[in-house]
Design a protein around this motif. Structure first.
Motif, PDB file in Angstrom:
ATOM      1  N   THR A   1      12.650  89.886  75.633  1.00  0.00           N
ATOM      2  CA  THR A   1      11.685  89.055  76.352  1.00  0.00           C
ATOM      3  C   THR A   1      11.496  89.561  77.774  1.00  0.00           C
ATOM      4  OG1 THR A   1      12.309  87.129  75.027  1.00  0.00           O
ATOM      5  CG2 THR A   1      11.161  86.707  77.097  1.00  0.00           C
TER       6      THR A   1
ATOM      7  N   TRP B   1      16.728  87.835  74.244  1.00  0.00           N
ATOM      8  CA  TRP B   1      16.639  87.607  75.683  1.00  0.00           C
ATOM      9  C   TRP B   1      16.246  88.898  76.405  1.00  0.00           C
ATOM     10  CZ3 TRP B   1      19.375  88.569  80.376  1.00  0.00           C
ATOM     11  CH2 TRP B   1      19.201  87.606  81.373  1.00  0.00           C
TER      12      TRP B   1
ATOM     13  N   TYR C   1      20.469  86.260  70.013  1.00  0.00           N
ATOM     14  CA  TYR C   1      19.824  85.691  71.188  1.00  0.00           C
ATOM     15  C   TYR C   1      19.904  86.640  72.380  1.00  0.00           C
ATOM     16  CZ  TYR C   1      18.221  82.358  74.627  1.00  0.00           C
ATOM     17  OH  TYR C   1      17.496  81.750  75.620  1.00  0.00           O
ATOM     18  N   CYS C   2      21.024  87.344  72.523  1.00  0.00           N
ATOM     19  CA  CYS C   2      21.121  88.317  73.612  1.00  0.00           C
ATOM     20  C   CYS C   2      20.070  89.410  73.461  1.00  0.00           C
ATOM     21  CB  CYS C   2      22.524  88.924  73.646  1.00  0.00           C
ATOM     22  SG  CYS C   2      23.800  87.801  74.240  1.00  0.00           S
TER      23      CYS C   2
ATOM     24  N   VAL D   1      12.817  80.915  77.310  1.00  0.00           N
ATOM     25  CA  VAL D   1      13.818  81.761  76.660  1.00  0.00           C
ATOM     26  C   VAL D   1      14.837  82.274  77.668  1.00  0.00           C
ATOM     27  CG1 VAL D   1      14.149  83.953  75.460  1.00  0.00           C
ATOM     28  CG2 VAL D   1      12.312  82.426  74.767  1.00  0.00           C
ATOM     29  N   ILE D   2      14.352  82.710  78.842  1.00  0.00           N
ATOM     30  CA  ILE D   2      15.239  83.305  79.837  1.00  0.00           C
ATOM     31  C   ILE D   2      16.148  82.255  80.473  1.00  0.00           C
ATOM     32  CG2 ILE D   2      15.285  84.488  82.064  1.00  0.00           C
ATOM     33  CD1 ILE D   2      12.701  85.906  81.173  1.00  0.00           C
TER      34      ILE D   2
END
Length: 219
Positions: free
Chosen positions: A118, A115, A111-112, A72-73
């Protein structure tokens, strides 16, 4: 976090504490990368031989979560590397392209957030060392917190906040984190977790009822 924002917003705005905390999470996550291998090696040493095999399922779960988090990162950086100049071909199916253009900002926003969550998840769990052994979670995260806080106190950069306010916030954060970790550790110990017996809680036999005089006859 709300307390920090309220107290420090008069000195460098409302958004700065959030960005600063995100940077500290990145620093915490980078430091926590050392925890899983060191924790697993330590547990293999101190755990009794008959219980060491119980550490392996947790180690596998930790590796799976770490692999997913790393994917993910690193995904946006990988996409930028593969497509440094992305372009959209508007020829062809215009409806599909239009839908993609309209949905793209929402996908990027989602997604930000994902991110950042996570990274927060990885940092605050000490890279999931609790999967190896539950007692490692409060101890490992406390050691990382102390390392980061002592480093920050040693640098002494209050970032335009009055020094006494900055020092009070750091010391109060350290004390509350220590108290929470101590309470969690005591709770885990009280329900049967021990370092040398593996990651499963110790089973306790039911107490035998005692009577005055002669024992009760067997049923």
């Amino acid at each position: 976090m709300a307390t920090i924002v309220v107290i420090t917003s008069g000195y460098h705005g409302v958004l700065y504490p959030w960005a600063n905390s995100f940077g500290k999470m990145l620093q915490t996550g980078g430091t926590a990368l050392l925890l899983p291998p060191l924790s697993l090696l330590l547990m293999l040493i101190i755990t009794r031989p008959g219980h060491r095999a119980r550490l392996l399922p947790g180690a596998r779960r930790l590796l799976v979560r770490a692999a997913l988090a790393l994917t993910v990162i690193c995904l946006p950086f990988l996409l930028l590397f593969l497509h440094p100049n992305p372009s959209i071909n508007i020829d062809g199916e215009g409806v599909g392209v239009l839908a993609l253009i309209l949905a793209l900002p929402f996908l990027l926003l989602w997604y930000c957030c994902f991110w950042g969550c996570t990274i927060y998840w990885a940092a605050r769990t000490g890279m999931w060392t609790g999967e190896i052994h539950p007692l490692l979670a409060p101890i490992g995260t406390t050691l990382i917190m102390l390392l980061i806080n002592v480093s920050e106190l040693w640098e002494g950069d209050s970032k335009e906040v009055p020094h006494w306010i900055w020092l009070t916030l750091n010391l109060c954060g350290t004390v509350t984190s220590l108290l929470l970790s101590f309470a969690e550790y005591r709770h885990l110990r009280s329900i049967g977790y021990r370092f040398r017996n593996g990651p499963e809680p110790m089973t306790r036999s039911a107490p035998v009822p005692m009577t005055h005089g002669e024992p009760e006859p067997a049923q």
